[in-house]
Design a protein around this motif. Sequence first.
Motif, PDB file in Angstrom:
ATOM      1  N   THR A  40       4.438  16.573   1.373  1.00  0.00           N
ATOM      2  CA  THR A  40       3.836  15.258   1.589  1.00  0.00           C
ATOM      3  C   THR A  40       4.034  14.395   0.353  1.00  0.00           C
ATOM      4  OG1 THR A  40       2.155  16.231   3.042  1.00  0.00           O
ATOM      5  CG2 THR A  40       1.719  14.032   2.168  1.00  0.00           C
ATOM      6  N   ARG A  41       4.462  13.172   0.593  1.00  0.00           N
ATOM      7  CA  ARG A  41       4.597  12.231  -0.518  1.00  0.00           C
ATOM      8  C   ARG A  41       4.112  10.856  -0.073  1.00  0.00           C
ATOM      9  NH1 ARG A  41      10.499  10.305  -2.086  1.00  0.00           N
ATOM     10  NH2 ARG A  41       9.150   8.777  -3.103  1.00  0.00           N
ATOM     11  N   LEU A  42       3.778  10.031  -1.053  1.00  0.00           N
ATOM     12  CA  LEU A  42       3.299   8.680  -0.761  1.00  0.00           C
ATOM     13  C   LEU A  42       4.488   7.729  -0.656  1.00  0.00           C
ATOM     14  CD1 LEU A  42       0.200   8.475  -3.133  1.00  0.00           C
ATOM     15  CD2 LEU A  42       0.211   8.862  -0.661  1.00  0.00           C
ATOM     16  N   ARG A  43       4.505   6.966   0.420  1.00  0.00           N
ATOM     17  CA  ARG A  43       5.555   5.981   0.648  1.00  0.00           C
ATOM     18  C   ARG A  43       4.975   4.573   0.581  1.00  0.00           C
ATOM     19  NH1 ARG A  43      10.826   8.080   0.533  1.00  0.00           N
ATOM     20  NH2 ARG A  43      10.965   9.967   1.854  1.00  0.00           N
ATOM     21  N   PRO A  44       5.689   3.624  -0.019  1.00  0.00           N
ATOM     22  CA  PRO A  44       5.189   2.245  -0.053  1.00  0.00           C
ATOM     23  C   PRO A  44       5.374   1.548   1.299  1.00  0.00           C
ATOM     24  CG  PRO A  44       7.289   2.417  -1.221  1.00  0.00           C
ATOM     25  CD  PRO A  44       6.910   3.807  -0.830  1.00  0.00           C
ATOM     26  N   TRP A  45       4.340   0.833   1.714  1.00  0.00           N
ATOM     27  CA  TRP A  45       4.365   0.058   2.952  1.00  0.00           C
ATOM     28  C   TRP A  45       4.048  -1.396   2.617  1.00  0.00           C
ATOM     29  CZ3 TRP A  45       5.032   1.359   8.233  1.00  0.00           C
ATOM     30  CH2 TRP A  45       5.341   2.708   8.460  1.00  0.00           C
ATOM     31  N   ALA A  46       4.842  -2.308   3.150  1.00  0.00           N
ATOM     32  CA  ALA A  46       4.641  -3.732   2.895  1.00  0.00           C
ATOM     33  C   ALA A  46       3.465  -4.264   3.697  1.00  0.00           C
ATOM     34  CB  ALA A  46       5.909  -4.517   3.248  1.00  0.00           C
ATOM     35  N   GLY A  47       2.587  -4.998   3.019  1.00  0.00           N
ATOM     36  CA  GLY A  47       1.512  -5.705   3.703  1.00  0.00           C
ATOM     37  C   GLY A  47       2.014  -7.037   4.243  1.00  0.00           C
ATOM     38  N   GLY A  95       0.822  -1.200   0.000  1.00  0.00           N
ATOM     39  CA  GLY A  95       0.000   0.000   0.000  1.00  0.00           C
ATOM     40  C   GLY A  95       0.858   1.252   0.000  1.00  0.00           C
ATOM     41  N   LEU A  96       0.242   2.346  -0.302  1.00  0.00           N
ATOM     42  CA  LEU A  96       0.925   3.644  -0.289  1.00  0.00           C
ATOM     43  C   LEU A  96       0.302   4.508   0.807  1.00  0.00           C
ATOM     44  CD1 LEU A  96       1.088   4.343  -4.135  1.00  0.00           C
ATOM     45  CD2 LEU A  96       2.917   3.460  -2.662  1.00  0.00           C
ATOM     46  N   ARG A  97       1.152   5.045   1.674  1.00  0.00           N
ATOM     47  CA  ARG A  97       0.665   5.886   2.768  1.00  0.00           C
ATOM     48  C   ARG A  97       1.356   7.250   2.699  1.00  0.00           C
ATOM     49  NH1 ARG A  97       1.141   1.756   7.961  1.00  0.00           N
ATOM     50  NH2 ARG A  97       0.121  -0.057   6.982  1.00  0.00           N
ATOM     51  N   PRO A  98       0.619   8.287   3.058  1.00  0.00           N
ATOM     52  CA  PRO A  98       1.237   9.621   3.022  1.00  0.00           C
ATOM     53  C   PRO A  98       2.257   9.797   4.139  1.00  0.00           C
ATOM     54  CG  PRO A  98      -0.983   9.732   3.917  1.00  0.00           C
ATOM     55  CD  PRO A  98      -0.798   8.344   3.424  1.00  0.00           C
ATOM     56  N   GLU A  99       3.336  10.489   3.811  1.00  0.00           N
ATOM     57  CA  GLU A  99       4.370  10.798   4.802  1.00  0.00           C
ATOM     58  C   GLU A  99       4.724  12.278   4.663  1.00  0.00           C
ATOM     59  OE1 GLU A  99       8.891   9.754   4.756  1.00  0.00           O
ATOM     60  OE2 GLU A  99       7.843   8.073   5.714  1.00  0.00           O
ATOM     61  N   ILE A 100       4.661  12.980   5.796  1.00  0.00           N
ATOM     62  CA  ILE A 100       4.928  14.427   5.789  1.00  0.00           C
ATOM     63  C   ILE A 100       6.404  14.673   6.101  1.00  0.00           C
ATOM     64  CG2 ILE A 100       4.353  16.634   6.855  1.00  0.00           C
ATOM     65  CD1 ILE A 100       1.611  15.492   7.518  1.00  0.00           C
ATOM     66  N   THR A 101       7.073  15.383   5.216  1.00  0.00           N
ATOM     67  CA  THR A 101       8.481  15.730   5.399  1.00  0.00           C
ATOM     68  C   THR A 101       8.640  17.252   5.265  1.00  0.00           C
ATOM     69  OG1 THR A 101       9.055  15.539   3.057  1.00  0.00           O
ATOM     70  CG2 THR A 101       9.133  13.517   4.388  1.00  0.00           C
ATOM     71  N   GLN A 102       9.865  17.714   5.424  1.00  0.00           N
ATOM     72  CA  GLN A 102      10.136  19.148   5.265  1.00  0.00           C
ATOM     73  C   GLN A 102       9.852  19.619   3.853  1.00  0.00           C
ATOM     74  OE1 GLN A 102      14.195  19.637   6.520  1.00  0.00           O
ATOM     75  NE2 GLN A 102      13.668  19.707   8.701  1.00  0.00           N
ATOM     76  N   ASP A 103       9.961  18.697   2.905  1.00  0.00           N
ATOM     77  CA  ASP A 103       9.752  19.068   1.508  1.00  0.00           C
ATOM     78  C   ASP A 103       8.293  18.928   1.079  1.00  0.00           C
ATOM     79  OD1 ASP A 103      12.485  19.521   1.262  1.00  0.00           O
ATOM     80  OD2 ASP A 103      12.878  17.387   0.838  1.00  0.00           O
TER      81      ASP A 103
END
Length: 393
Positions: free
Chosen positions: A102-109, A92-100
């Motif tokens: 928000t981007r979607l990061r892959p997470w293993a099921g 799945g792809l989950r949002p991750e907030i960084t200094q730059d």
Amino acid sequence: MADKIDAILSSWSAGRNALLYGPPATGKTKLISELFQLLDTPPEGKRGILLDVADAEKPFSRPEQEITIPQPIKVVWTTFHQSYGYEDFVLGLRPEITQDGTRLRPWAGVFLDAALELADPESQYKSVVIFIDEINRGNAARIFGEFMTFLDFDYRDGGSVPLPLPLRQLTYENGQSEEIRRPGGKVATIPEGFTFPRHIYIVSTMNSVDRAAVPIDSALARRFDRIEMRPDLDVLVDHWGLDRNAIPVPTEDNWETLSPYDAAYLLLDRFNVAIASDLGPEFELGHGLLTPVLATKSAADGSTQPVEEKETWHSLAKTWDDVLFPQLEDRYSGRPEQLMDLLRVDTAPPAGDYAWGLRTAKGGTVEARTLAPVRVSELDIDVVKRSFRWLTR
């Protein structure tokens, strides 16, 4: 249950997944939870028969089944449901907030993480076992997605036709995927051409009755060995401490003397024969529905003692109201005549009140071919006894 665990382990040894299939309350979830504990703390015994001369009642015993899949084993439990998806089980792809931003990061099921676990050179595990409860409560074909192929051991690493993982959701650079988040704060990457590890095993449960569930399709079903879980009256015999050879056959001469345990045993037996003949064996009632019927109770000093017969009858009546009858109503939904036949509404006992009857208007002038609502546990104890005993015939 030992034979079912043997069947599961045998399926894994043969490079197959296992599916426990049967009606509710036949012990499917209980069995895999026991297997979960077994694999989490593997026994040291080997197959065979042990002799303990100090145990006069049970001198021979069978040690735990030898575990033939590679150890140590990582065990993972998950339950499918209507909101469970590919993102939970594969990637799945989950949002991750960084200094730059928000981007979607892959997470293993669960399934992909099992593959990453065995590919991790720092992992202590050599096998992963995934326990899936209620596999047909979710849309299993969608949940597995293209990873359905890897349920077949022939397409894994070490199989006859190993295939690379098709993960189009990931971006690759210099032959490696972007970082994938894993449970526990770990991260991993997947090289191009990565093949699915062999030693990932699945055991799942499937309810044969639930109309709200999504049936698993044939492409998925053929990748599992189906292990039937049938209602087992012997479980009730052991649970209540009965002598199975002393349970009578109900006749015109003895039905009024049946004990509550005999009546409950014979009741389930009669219902299941009727249900199997009418609806099919997959709709039978599981023995676990009757295990709430009391056999013992706790005393003030912490010991246990047998319950009085009146308490057992009341316990059977309450189990009927809360557990057993709702299951019958579900199975005979839209078929009121068959349910009334099962409850012998038109052939009540020759004398005395009977729990089940037809609904009648308050004026007594209109009678409907439908069951009158009743809470059996609220009836006089003599009516409870007579009614359940009569049902066994």
